[in-house]
Design an enzyme around this catalytic site. Structure first.
Site, PDB file in Angstrom:
ATOM      1  N   CYS A  76      58.617  23.847  45.856  1.00 57.02           N
ATOM      2  CA  CYS A  76      57.504  23.169  45.185  1.00 57.02           C
ATOM      3  C   CYS A  76      56.174  23.852  45.553  1.00 57.02           C
ATOM      4  O   CYS A  76      55.694  23.694  46.676  1.00 57.02           O
ATOM      5  CB  CYS A  76      57.518  21.701  45.620  1.00 57.02           C
ATOM      6  SG  CYS A  76      56.049  20.752  45.214  1.00 57.02           S
ATOM      7  N   CYS A  79      53.365  21.705  47.048  1.00 58.72           N
ATOM      8  CA  CYS A  79      53.773  21.229  48.377  1.00 58.72           C
ATOM      9  C   CYS A  79      53.423  22.286  49.421  1.00 58.72           C
ATOM     10  O   CYS A  79      52.823  21.996  50.467  1.00 58.72           O
ATOM     11  CB  CYS A  79      55.283  20.976  48.429  1.00 58.72           C
ATOM     12  SG  CYS A  79      55.917  19.750  47.267  1.00 58.72           S
TER      13      CYS A  79
END
Length: 180
Positions: A76, A79
């Site tokens: 991600c 993230c």
């Protein structure tokens, strides 16, 4: 053939969610973290997950601290982008009763490899779909990443943020909770 088609559909939804989260963070369109007035039917202290060595750790060990719980994954992009800022804040507030915890939706090997590239100064635990369901109970109704939940010293949910959380925004919340 039906299983392949279903797999492609589910994979497409996951990719769309990841890209949408990245687009929001890239253009600054993600909503700000918001104070929460809900009472989840689960306590953050009830969660117990494996660490990178396979040992179970209870989030209850951090009772009495401001607790920042970040749901993330190595695949991600937003993230990965927010984690260095989270590490800086953990280092800055470690001795002031603030604890960060990362709950990754990955396996240990991928997380260990990630840490070689991007050292993280707080515990990383391994989650699964049950962990993602716990994030839903804290407000992540889309079951998307990244998702950050901030809890006060009594374990009450203070704020949540779906999408990349800016370091300055999170630090402001930490300071507010520390002043209570």
């Amino acid at each position: 053939m039906k299983h392949l088609r279903l797999g492609l559909i589910l994979g497409s939804f996951a990719l769309i969610a990841a890209v949408a989260g990245y687009r929001f963070s890239m253009f600054g369109q993600a909503p700000k973290a918001r104070p929460v007035a809900m009472t989840p039917d689960i306590s953050i202290y009830e969660l117990s997950l494996a660490n990178l060595t396979g040992q179970r750790e209870s989030l209850g060990q951090w009772r009495g601290k401001v607790l920042v719980v970040n749901y993330w994954a190595t695949w991600c992009p937003p993230c990965r982008e927010e984690m260095p800022g989270f590490s800086r804040l953990q280092d800055k507030y470690r001795d002031k009763n603030v604890q960060f915890v990362g709950i990754s939706i990955d396996d240990a090997a991928k997380i260990i490899e990630f840490q070689k590239e991007t050292p993280v100064s707080y515990p990383l635990l391994i989650g699964d779909m049950n962990a993602m369901e716990s994030s839903a109970k804290f407000g992540n109704t889309r079951l998307a990443l990244p998702f950050t939940a901030v809890f006060d010293q009594q374990g009450a949910l203070f704020s949540t943020k779906l999408g990349r959380l800016a370091e300055f925004e999170l630090e402001s919340q930490i300071k507010e909770l520390m002043s209570r």
